[in-house]
Design an enzyme around this catalytic site. Sequence first.
Site, mmCIF file in Angstrom:
data_model
loop_
_atom_site.group_PDB
_atom_site.id
_atom_site.type_symbol
_atom_site.label_atom_id
_atom_site.label_comp_id
_atom_site.label_asym_id
_atom_site.label_seq_id
_atom_site.Cartn_x
_atom_site.Cartn_y
_atom_site.Cartn_z
ATOM 1 N N GLU A 9 -4.580 -6.032 -4.863
ATOM 2 C CA GLU A 9 -3.605 -5.564 -4.942
ATOM 3 C C GLU A 9 -3.162 -5.761 -6.573
ATOM 4 O O GLU A 9 -3.193 -6.801 -7.047
ATOM 5 C CB GLU A 9 -2.330 -5.626 -4.530
ATOM 6 N N ASP A 39 -0.723 -1.013 -6.471
ATOM 7 C CA ASP A 39 0.436 -1.353 -5.645
ATOM 8 C C ASP A 39 1.949 -1.019 -6.298
ATOM 9 O O ASP A 39 1.536 -0.630 -7.420
ATOM 10 C CB ASP A 39 0.527 -2.950 -6.347
ATOM 11 N N GLU A 96 4.759 1.098 2.215
ATOM 12 C CA GLU A 96 4.984 -0.198 1.518
ATOM 13 C C GLU A 96 6.296 -0.084 2.227
ATOM 14 O O GLU A 96 7.503 0.583 2.265
ATOM 15 C CB GLU A 96 4.651 -0.281 0.475
#
Length: 143
Positions: A9, A39, A96
Amino acid sequence: LRPGALILEITESFMMQETESTIAKLHELKKVGIRLAIDDFGTGYSSLSYLQRFPIDILKIDKSFIDKIGTGDEGRAVARAIIMMGDSLNLKTVAEGIERPEQIAALQNLGCEAGQGFHFARPLTIEAMERFLTERSEVPTIG
């Protein structure tokens, strides 16, 4: 560990440092089979031109947008845009910071099939993680 089992990431801001050198290094990682994720997507330099230049597999939708799902249209609109962008570029999208069941339902309706967050699991100690993995790797036998 098989290289294909590893996802590295990278934040948008890191990717924009020494761009040409970073692109070359990321291509080397891809050659050995490592998958690459951006990310916190949407919080930095989000640009279609650099998405096409970097050998990325996954866009991770930042938690700040997921938090707003269910509390208004803004988070949903941004999540939808990122998911559609990912689909059009053949990238997987991962949400996320999922904490509530209604976020899961909304994301599934938008076409996001993967997520992570406290709704699924809290951070674990090494021992707890070992138990977690052992319990889920045991295959029941018939007989």
